[in-house]
Scaffold this active site. Sequence first.
Site, short mmCIF file in Angstrom:
data_model
loop_
_atom_site.label_atom_id
_atom_site.label_comp_id
_atom_site.label_asym_id
_atom_site.label_seq_id
_atom_site.Cartn_x
_atom_site.Cartn_y
_atom_site.Cartn_z
N CYS A 168 -5.49 15.01 8.49
CA CYS A 168 -5.26 15.41 7.10
C CYS A 168 -6.48 16.04 6.44
O CYS A 168 -6.36 16.69 5.41
CB CYS A 168 -4.81 14.21 6.27
SG CYS A 168 -3.56 13.19 7.05
N HIS A 187 2.77 18.30 1.79
CA HIS A 187 1.51 17.99 2.48
C HIS A 187 1.49 18.66 3.86
O HIS A 187 1.71 18.01 4.88
CB HIS A 187 1.39 16.47 2.61
CG HIS A 187 0.19 15.98 3.34
ND1 HIS A 187 -0.98 16.72 3.49
CD2 HIS A 187 -0.05 14.79 3.99
CE1 HIS A 187 -1.86 16.01 4.17
NE2 HIS A 187 -1.31 14.85 4.51
N CYS A 207 -7.11 10.69 2.02
CA CYS A 207 -7.08 9.79 3.17
C CYS A 207 -6.74 10.61 4.40
O CYS A 207 -6.13 11.68 4.31
CB CYS A 207 -6.07 8.66 2.95
SG CYS A 207 -4.35 9.20 2.77
#
Length: 428
Positions: free
Chosen positions: A90, A384, A414
Site C-alpha cells: 500500500c 484504494h 498503513c
Amino acid sequence: MTAREVFLVDGARTPFLKVRGKRGPFTPVDLAVQSGRPLLARQPFAPDAFDMVILGCVNVIADEMNPARVAALRLGMGAEMVAFTVQINCGSGMQSIDTAFRTIREGSGDLILAGGAEALSHAPFVLRDDAVDWLAGMQSASGPLATAQNAVQIRPRHLKPVVGLERGLTDPITDLSMGQTAEVLAHHFGITRAMSDAYAVESHKRLASAQHSGTLSTEVMPAFDKEGSVYKYDDGVRADSAVDKLGNLKPVFEKPYGQVTAGNSSQVTDGASWCILASGDAVKQHNLTPIARLVDSEWAALDPSVMGLGPVMSATPLLSRHGFGRDDIDLWEINEAFAAQVLACLAAWQDENFCRDVLGLKDTFGMIPREQLNIHGGAISMGHPVGTSGNRIVLHLANALHATGGKRGVASECIGGGQGGAMILEAV
C-alpha cells in the site's frame, strides 16, 4: 553536505474507477499515461527534462514488466530516461515520492516524476499448485500413452483458479486478510459498527461535496478509453450514503458478528497518480511555482496482525524528530483502508497506556479533529488502488494545504504486511 530543499510543484491523477466484476478499460500503464500526458503538457519544460521516473505498482501485469519504463516511453520522455518501479504494498505510491525526495535532497537529481499506478481489475487468476503439476506433466509427456495417462488425472478443482487479489490481500505470515486485521483493531480499541458506518458516510459526503464544488478539478484528469468513453470522476462515491443503509450490510471478514463490511471498507479500484518533485535549482531554472515543500519522511514496521496502526507508528516519531506536536499540524491525510482502522489510529493517539508503552510518549498525543482529517474524503469513498494511494494522499495534501491556507500537513498510511509510512509537507 547540506541537504537541499525539495518541492512538490505539480501533480495529477486519473479518476479512481471501481472494479465491477470484470476487467476495467485501463491497465496500470494506461492509467499512468492517461494522467501523465495532461500533467506533462502543462509544464514549461520538455518531458525529457526529468532526471528519472519512479512508479509504484503492486499488481504488475505480464505485458508491462517495469511499468515505470513502459509509461515513460509512452509519455514521450525519451529512450535515455531512467525509469524504475518500486513496491512496498500500500505504500508503493508514497515510496516513489520518498525515493525521489531523498535523491533530490542528496544532490543526485533535480527533477523527478514520481507516481503510482494500479489496475486491480486486471489482477490475475492463479492456478492451484496441483493444477500446475498436472499441466507440467501434460507438457512433458512423451508419446500418446503417456499423454493419455496424464490426461485422466485431471480433477475438477484444477479448473477453478485462485483469485490472485484475494491471496494478495491476505498476510502470508498471520494468514489474516487485511479486513481481519481491521477487526482485530476494532476489538482492541472499542470501535463499534455504528462508529465505522458513520465515518464511512462522512467520507462519501465529503468526496461528493468536493466533486460538486470543483475542488478536485485541477487534480483529477479525465480518462478516455479506446471506445471513446470519458471517465471524469471517482465513480464509487455514493452521495446518498446513510448510516441506516450501511447498517443493513453483513460483515465480510468475521461473520456473523464482525463489524467490517463492504460499506465501511476501502473500495477495490483502478487508478494512477503522479507528482513532480523539484530541487530549488530546478524551480528557478524552469520558473516553477511549488505547491509544497517536502520536509521529511518516516517508515515503520509492526506486527502484521495490527498493520492498521502503521500511521501511528510512522507519523509519531517523524513529528517528534522535528519537535512537532498535534497542534502544529493543520491537515492530515490518513489512507482509509478501513473505517475501523482509521478510527483505531485516532483512538491509539488518545490512549494513555498505548502512548506511554508503545510510542514512548510522556502524555497522550491527543485528538486529531475530524475537520482536519481527510477533508475531501478518502479511500472508502473514492477507492484504494494499492500502488497509487500513497501518491494520491501526498498530492492531495499539498493541494488541500494550498486551498485552505494551512501551513503544515501529514500524509500517512498503513501498509499490508505490517508497515507504515508518513510524510510532512509545508505549504509554500
